[in-house]
Motif scaffolding. Structure first.
Motif, mmCIF file in Angstrom:
data_model
loop_
_atom_site.group_PDB
_atom_site.id
_atom_site.type_symbol
_atom_site.label_atom_id
_atom_site.label_comp_id
_atom_site.label_asym_id
_atom_site.label_seq_id
_atom_site.Cartn_x
_atom_site.Cartn_y
_atom_site.Cartn_z
ATOM 1 N N TRP A 204 0.889 -1.192 -0.151
ATOM 2 C CA TRP A 204 0.067 0.045 0.085
ATOM 3 C C TRP A 204 0.816 1.301 0.262
ATOM 4 O O TRP A 204 1.939 1.227 0.570
ATOM 5 N N LEU A 205 0.362 2.316 -0.511
ATOM 6 C CA LEU A 205 1.202 3.654 -0.599
ATOM 7 C C LEU A 205 0.013 4.774 -0.291
ATOM 8 O O LEU A 205 -1.060 4.720 -0.797
ATOM 9 N N GLY A 206 0.580 5.772 0.403
ATOM 10 C CA GLY A 206 -0.220 7.013 0.585
ATOM 11 C C GLY A 206 -1.595 6.818 0.761
ATOM 12 O O GLY A 206 -1.795 6.249 1.987
ATOM 13 N N ASP A 207 -2.666 7.334 0.054
ATOM 14 C CA ASP A 207 -4.135 7.228 0.457
ATOM 15 C C ASP A 207 -4.558 5.826 0.522
ATOM 16 O O ASP A 207 -5.694 5.684 0.788
ATOM 17 N N ASP A 208 -3.986 5.108 0.036
ATOM 18 C CA ASP A 208 -4.352 3.499 0.356
ATOM 19 C C ASP A 208 -4.597 3.207 1.692
ATOM 20 O O ASP A 208 -5.767 2.459 1.975
ATOM 21 N N PHE A 209 -3.947 3.719 2.561
ATOM 22 C CA PHE A 209 -4.123 3.508 3.936
ATOM 23 C C PHE A 209 -5.609 3.820 4.646
ATOM 24 O O PHE A 209 -6.251 2.885 5.095
#
Length: 546
Positions: A35-40
């Motif tokens: 996951w990256l950035g806004d994925d969380f």
């Protein structure tokens, strides 16, 4: 004239298999990604909804309300796609990435098919041109973020739905079902992202340049698209009081200055994403521009007119996006915003490159490309593929770095009692790694158990904010509540005032060494000094391992 109705206008499956296969191989590395950035926040929200048995209830409600956010977002189908991911794949990243992967490969095929259809309408053979355009799009380094970043998938799905609608419209001169697929698919695309609202203007440009007379059904489909967008704008006005602008805090300057700033930001953004391949990036742009100029010279009048309409459709969408957002970020983020404009640009390239039909009878058209323009496009595509490979390699390293932070945080908490303020960076080169709900690094579902009361992830830009929170009792509240989930109720309780307490440990994540590095905490009496000392000490973090 239908695509399959003549040998001269039928794209052989193996021709499309080449660009689709190359892109499939290039992006397959992300099935092992993270996951990256806004994925969380997206992952956390869907996981909590599923945990509470409210996944579909909350998803359905997105069609009638808007989620609280800094921007004016109404994207219910985008949210629905994330809910489907949670339902089918749980927390398996590969299952989430698959949705992006399939959309990109489908868009590559659509570009090739549409080029053949548009070329046929111009009385040209677009089989070779379709393969060239599809390859140029498939391996373009400009749009990669729209594929590898899960949360950036909206642009790929807008492209998929709108191009599919355009194909139905272009072949539906006597079919109501085919032609009216355009406004229907536009409606769905608007559910993914508001950028789809530009489609009526784009298809109007195509219609004005269309080489044959349009049917009443096709004209009615265009009118229906404008009606759909007007209704969409009314809906946005109801929700946000603004029909178009997504970021409410974007200050409007004078139009001329706004345009100059937006155009100037493109050069800075391009430099950021190609920082590891500057020479190749310059060659890629030079070859692409030269190839298009030489191709247009050899094109017929109807080709030029339709290609010009497609160029304007691409540039218009790019301009609308830039003016809406105020420009591209200098960090390199924003590649997803170029996804749909690049698809329309590829269509223009394909139409301009289409051959006269009599020439196509001389054996295999892929072996006979005497014109300089298409040859230069192939060279540009090869160079673009190299730039893309380096860009994707960086993106995968960024994903691995975030995964390593998750693992290292768990191990650190087990070995260091008390609370640790862990400094993490927002970017890995041009790739956004952590932003919005970075506390999810130390909470389920990416962690087996909650660790926010043990490890407090903090961005360098948040030091002053974190000082205020800690002096107001954040550390005490974390120890007292020990939050088990990142939901609004528990997060609001953490901001209640309590006894001031400071972290027991200070540490930072070294991207180069891939480890957590401890350092001495600053004296806490002065806010500005506390933040300044932290920044000085964190700057030394990347020297570890050299």
């Amino acid at each position: 004239m239908g695509i399959g109705g003549s040998m001269k206008t039928q794209l052989k499956p193996w021709t499309l298999a080449v660009p689709v296969g190359l892109a499939a191989a290039m992006y397959a590395r992300f099935f092992a990604g993270f996951w990256l950035g806004d994925d969380f926040p997206n992952l956390n929200r869907m996981w909590l909804a599923s945990l509470d048995g409210e996944l579909w209830t909350q998803t359905w409600s997105q069609f009638f309300v808007v989620a609280p956010a800094q921007g004016a977002f109404y994207r219910p189908l985008m949210i629905a796609s994330l809910a489907v991911n949670e339902w089918l794949a749980g927390t398996n990243f590969a299952g989430w990435f698959l949705a992006n992967y399939i959309a990109h490969l489908a868009n590559i095929a659509l570009v090739g098919i549409l080029v053949v259809r548009f070329a046929a309408a111009c009385g040209r053979d677009g089989r070779t041109a379709g393969a060239i355009a599809a390859s140029f799009f498939a391996l373009s380094p400009l749009l990669a973020e729209g594929v590898f970043w899960v949360s950036a998938r909206a642009d790929a799905y807008v492209t998929l739905l709108t191009l599919a609608g355009v194909y139905g419209w272009s072949t539906g001169s006597s079919s109501i079902v085919r032609a009216m697929a355009l406004p229907l698919l536009l409606t769905l695309a608007l559910g993914f992202k508001e950028s789809a609202a530009v489609l009526p203007l784009q298809i109007a440009l195509v219609a004005l340049a269309w080489p044959v007379r349009l049917s009443r059904i096709q004209i009615s489909a265009i009118v229906a698209c404008f009606a759909v967008v007007i209704l969409f704008f009314l809906l946005r006005a109801h929700f946000f009081g603004d029909v178009w602008r997504v970021y409410r805090n974007h200050a409007s300057a004078q139009l001329f200055e706004d345009i100059l700033g937006s155009v100037g930001s493109m050069a800075v953004w391009w430099k950021a994403i190609t920082q590891n391949t500057p020479g190749s990036a310059a060659a890629y742009l030079a070859l692409s521009v030269s190839a298009y100029a030489l191709t247009v010279v050899r094109a017929g009048e109807t080709q030029r007119r339709l290609a010009a309409a497609l160029i304007c459709a691409s540039a218009g969408l790019a301009a609308a996006t830039l003016l809406n957002l105020g420009g591209m970020p200098p960090s390199g983020e924003g590649g997803r915003l170029t996804y749909t404009p690049m698809a329309w640009l590829a269509l223009a390239i394909g139409v301009a490159s289409a051959r006269r039909i009599p020439d196509a009878a001389r054996g295999d058209p892929l072996l006979q490309v005497p014109r300089v323009g298409p040859a230069l496009f192939l060279c540009a595509t090869i160079i673009g593929a190299w730039i893309l490979h380096v860009e994707l390699r960086t993106a995968r390293s960024a994903q691995d770095s975030v995964r390593d932070i998750v693992t290292a945080s768990r191990e650190w908490a087990a070995a260091h009692p008390g609370l640790t303020l862990l400094v993490v960076e927002e970017h890995y080169g041009p790739i956004v790694t952590l932003r919005n709900a970075q506390g999810a690094l130390v909470m389920p579902p990416v962690q087996a158990g909650p660790l926010l009361h043990r490890v407090l992830p903090t961005l360098p830009d948040e030091f002053e904010l974190r000082y205020d929170q800690l002096s107001a009792g954040l550390a005490s509240r974390l120890d007292r509540i020990r939050p088990s989930r990142l939901d609004p109720e528990q997060l609001s309780k953490l901001l209640d005032r309590d006894v001031a307490r400071w972290p027991d440990h200070y540490a930072c994540w070294s991207t180069h060494a891939r480890q957590i590095v401890a350092f001495a905490g600053p004296e806490t009496s002065d806010r500005a000094q506390w933040a300044a000392i932290l920044r000085d000490r964190v700057a030394l973090c990347e020297t570890v391992g050299y």
